[in-house]
Design a protein around this motif. Structure first.
Motif, PDB file in Angstrom:
ATOM      1  N   VAL A 140       0.848  -1.182   0.000  1.00 43.86           N
ATOM      2  CA  VAL A 140       0.000   0.000   0.000  1.00 43.86           C
ATOM      3  C   VAL A 140       0.888   1.238   0.000  1.00 43.86           C
ATOM      4  O   VAL A 140       1.899   1.299   0.707  1.00 43.86           O
ATOM      5  CB  VAL A 140      -0.959   0.018   1.210  1.00 43.86           C
ATOM      6  N   ASP A 141       0.538   2.213  -0.827  1.00 44.54           N
ATOM      7  CA  ASP A 141       1.213   3.508  -0.854  1.00 44.54           C
ATOM      8  C   ASP A 141       0.468   4.466   0.065  1.00 44.54           C
ATOM      9  O   ASP A 141      -0.767   4.539   0.029  1.00 44.54           O
ATOM     10  CB  ASP A 141       1.234   4.081  -2.277  1.00 44.54           C
ATOM     11  N   ILE A 142       1.208   5.201   0.868  1.00 43.77           N
ATOM     12  CA  ILE A 142       0.608   6.117   1.838  1.00 43.77           C
ATOM     13  C   ILE A 142       1.270   7.486   1.713  1.00 43.77           C
ATOM     14  O   ILE A 142       2.498   7.585   1.712  1.00 43.77           O
ATOM     15  CB  ILE A 142       0.769   5.585   3.276  1.00 43.77           C
ATOM     16  N   ASP A 143       0.456   8.526   1.604  1.00 40.86           N
ATOM     17  CA  ASP A 143       0.951   9.902   1.589  1.00 40.86           C
ATOM     18  C   ASP A 143       0.449  10.623   2.840  1.00 40.86           C
ATOM     19  O   ASP A 143      -0.737  10.543   3.177  1.00 40.86           O
ATOM     20  CB  ASP A 143       0.453  10.646   0.346  1.00 40.86           C
ATOM     21  N   VAL A 144       1.338  11.306   3.513  1.00 40.44           N
ATOM     22  CA  VAL A 144       0.978  12.044   4.733  1.00 40.44           C
ATOM     23  C   VAL A 144       1.413  13.496   4.586  1.00 40.44           C
ATOM     24  O   VAL A 144       2.551  13.772   4.195  1.00 40.44           O
ATOM     25  CB  VAL A 144       1.649  11.425   5.973  1.00 40.44           C
ATOM     26  N   ARG A 145       0.495  14.412   4.911  1.00 39.46           N
ATOM     27  CA  ARG A 145       0.808  15.845   4.920  1.00 39.46           C
ATOM     28  C   ARG A 145       0.538  16.403   6.316  1.00 39.46           C
ATOM     29  O   ARG A 145      -0.447  16.032   6.955  1.00 39.46           O
ATOM     30  CB  ARG A 145      -0.023  16.596   3.881  1.00 39.46           C
TER      31      ARG A 145
END
Length: 462
Positions: A140-145
Motif C-alpha cells: 500500500v502507498d501512503i501519503d501524509v501531509r
C-alpha cells in the motif's frame, strides 16, 4: 485575526516534521493476534516499510495555510509491503518529539492521502489513521501531509513542532480477500507512479491533476504501476559470450528469449519505464581473473543489451549498473604491493576507475531487494546472479584482491573471487552466475492486460 497579527505569525512560526526515513527497506516483526473466531493455524510474517526519502527531511512552513491550500504540499510518502503469510492490521502514527515550547496540537493539521484532514489534537494516541488492513503479499502507498492551520493564534509565536512518522500493528487472520487502500495515497494513479514535485519534473503543470494527465499521455493512457508484470520477448534467441572479455577459457551461449516476463521497478517522468526480468538466465556466465574483473561491468551491460526488443525498448543495463567505469583501462594499481590499504569505500579512498570497486549497485539493489527472490526458469531452486559492480578487498600487505558482486538465492549480496594477491604471488579464480537484465521501455506505448502474473501488461505501438 487582523493582517498585522497574521504577518507576525507567518514571519516567526515554523513547523518541522521529521519522518522516520530509511535507505531502501527495513523489516519489522509484529505481534500476531487472532481477530476471528474461525482462525486457522498460520505463520507470522513481516512488514517491509520503505520511505521514499533517503535522509532526514525537515519541512519548514513559515506561513499557516488552509486545508485547501495544503493539498499542494509535497507529501511524506511511504510504501508498506506485507511479506508475510497473514494479513496485518496497523495504524499510522505521528509521535511528537518536540523538546520544549511545542505548538498546541489543535493548530497542527494532518491529512492521509485523499481522506479528510483533521486536527492532531483529535488524534487519539497520536494515531492519524487507524485500522489499515494489508493482505499477505500486497503493498500500500501512503501519503501524509502535516501543516500549520490558518487559525493559529499569537500564543504560538516562537514555538515549534517535531514528530516521527511510523506504523504499529498486529498480524491478524482476516476473511478479507480484497481490500481497497487507494484512498491512503494522494491519488491512486499518482502514488504508484511518482511523487509529484513540479519544480523537479519536466511537466509544464501547476497542479497535480495536470501532471497525472501529462504522464498518462506519455504512458499511452495505461495503468502501469510499480511491481506490475509485463510480457515482452527479446528479439534475439541466441548469443555467445566473448572469452576476450570474460577472461574465461571457454564461451557460453545464452538464450535471451527465455526471459519474457518482467517487473516494473521505475516509471520516469518522461514516460519511459524501467523493468527487470522476473527470472534470471538459465545459463551461467563465467568471468575469470584480471581480465574478467577489468571488463565485468561493461560486458555485463553488453550481455543485458541482448535482451532488448527494438520495437519496444530504448536501452538496457545489467542489474547493479549505475555509471561505473565499464572497462577499466588504467591497470597501474594491479601491483604486488597493495595499491590501497583499505577496502572499497574505506578511508584510504580506493579509486573506482583504477579498480578500487564501487557501491553504486545499491540503487538497483534497493529497488528490488524487498521482492521475493526469483528462480531459474524451469528450476525449483534459486540461482545467484551477477551485479554490475566490483569490489576491492584488503586484509594485509600480503593479502588483498579484486571481486565481482552477485546476489544469491536468499537475496544477499555476495563477493566472488576473480583476482587475488596472496603471500607473494597473484592467483586467478573463475566464477559463474546467471544474468538479470534491466530494460527501458519507450514512452508512448500502449498496453493491454491488468499487470498481474497471470495477465501481464503487453506493450504495443498501436
Amino acid at each position: 485575526m487582523d493582517s498585522k497579527k497574521r504577518l507576525i505569525i507567518t514571519s516567526v512560526i515554523s513547523i518541522i516534521l521529521v519522518s522516520i526515513l530509511f535507505i531502501g527497506s527495513t523489516y519489522s516483526i509484529f505481534t500476531s493476534t487472532d481477530v476471528d473466531q474461525e482462525s486457522n493455524v498460520y505463520q507470522t510474517g513481516n512488514l517491509s516499510i520503505q520511505f521514499e526519502n533517503t535522509n532526514n527531511v525537515a519541512l519548514e512552513i513559515t506561513k499557516p495555510m488552509s486545508d485547501q491550500k495544503a493539498v499542494s504540499l509535497t507529501p511524506y510518502h511511504l510504501t508498506v509491503t506485507n511479506n508475510g503469510t497473514v494479513a496485518y492490521k496497523f495504524n499510522i502514527v505521528l509521535n511528537p518529539t518536540t523538546a520544549t515550547d511545542e505548538i498546541n496540537h489543535q493548530y497542527i493539521m494532518t491529512k492521509v492521502g485523499q481522506l479528510d484532514s483533521k486536527k492532531f489534537s483529535d488524534c487519539t494516541n497520536n494515531i492519524i489513521k487507524e485500522g489499515v488492513i494489508l493482505l499477505p503479499k500486497t503493498s500500500v502507498d501512503i501519503d501524509v501531509r502535516v501543516w500549520l492551520s490558518d487559525t493559529v493564534q499569537n500564543t504560538e509565536v516562537n514555538k515549534s513542532f517535531s514528530a516521527k512518522l511510523s506504523i504499529d500493528g498486529v498480524g491478524a487472520y482476516s476473511k478479507h480477500t480484497e481490500v481497497d487502500n487507494s484512498a491512503l495515497a494522494s491519488n491512486d494513479k499518482l502514488a504508484s507512479r511518482f511523487s509529484y514535485d513540479n519544480s523537479k519534473s519536466n511537466f509544464d503543470c501547476s497542479d497535480v491533476q495536470c501532471a497525472i494527465d501529462t504522464l498518462d499521455k506519455a504512458l499511452g493512457g495505461s495503468d502501469l504501476f510499480l511491481g506490475a508484470y509485463v510480457s515482452m520477448t527479446p528479439k534475439k534467441s541466441s548469443y555467445t559470450t566473448d572469452t576476450s572479455k570474460t577472461g574465461y577459457t571457454s564461451s557460453q551461449t545464452i538464450n535471451p528469449q527465455e526471459l519474457n516476463l518482467w517487473r516494473v521497478i521505475k516509471i520516469n517522468s518522461d514516460g519511459t519505464v524501467e523493468m527487470i526480468s522476473e527470472h534470471v538466465s538459465s545459463t551461467d556466465v563465467y568471468f575469470r581473473g584480471k581480465t574478467g574483473y577489468l571488463n565485468l561491468v561493461g560486458y555485463l551491460n553488453v550481455l543485458a543489451s541482448q535482451y532488448e526488443n527494438s520495437t519496444y525498448t530504448k536501452g538496457s543495463r545489467h542489474f547493479g549498473y549505475n555509471g561505473q567505469t565499464e572497462y577499466i583501462t588504467d591497470t597501474s594499481k594491479f601491483t604486488s604491493s597493495a595499491p590501497w590499504t583499505c577496502g572499497t569505500g574505506g578511508s584510504c579512498n580506493p579509486v573506482e576507475s583504477q579498480g578500487g570497486g564501487d557501491w553504486l549497485y545499491t540503487t538497483d539493489y534497493n529497488l528490488v531487494k524487498a521482492t521475493e527472490v526469483v528462480t531459474k526458469p524451469n528450476s525449483a531452486s534459486g540461482s545467484s546472479y551477477w551485479m554490475a559492480s566490483r569490489d576491492y578487498s584488503y586484509s594485509s600487505s600480503t593479502s588483498y584482491g579484486w571481486y565481482g558482486h552477485s546476489v544469491d538465492a536468499s537475496g544477499a549480496n555476495n563477493l566472488n573471487h576473480l583476482y587475488d594477491y596472496v603471500g607473494s604471488s597473484f592467483s586467478t579464480s573463475s566464477n559463474s552466475k546467471s544474468l538479470r537484465p534491466i530494460v527501458t521501455l519507450k514512452s508512448g506505448l500502449k498496453y493491454t492486460g491488468s499487470g498481474t502474473a497471470d495477465d501481464p501488461f503487453k506493450p504495443s505501438t498501436k
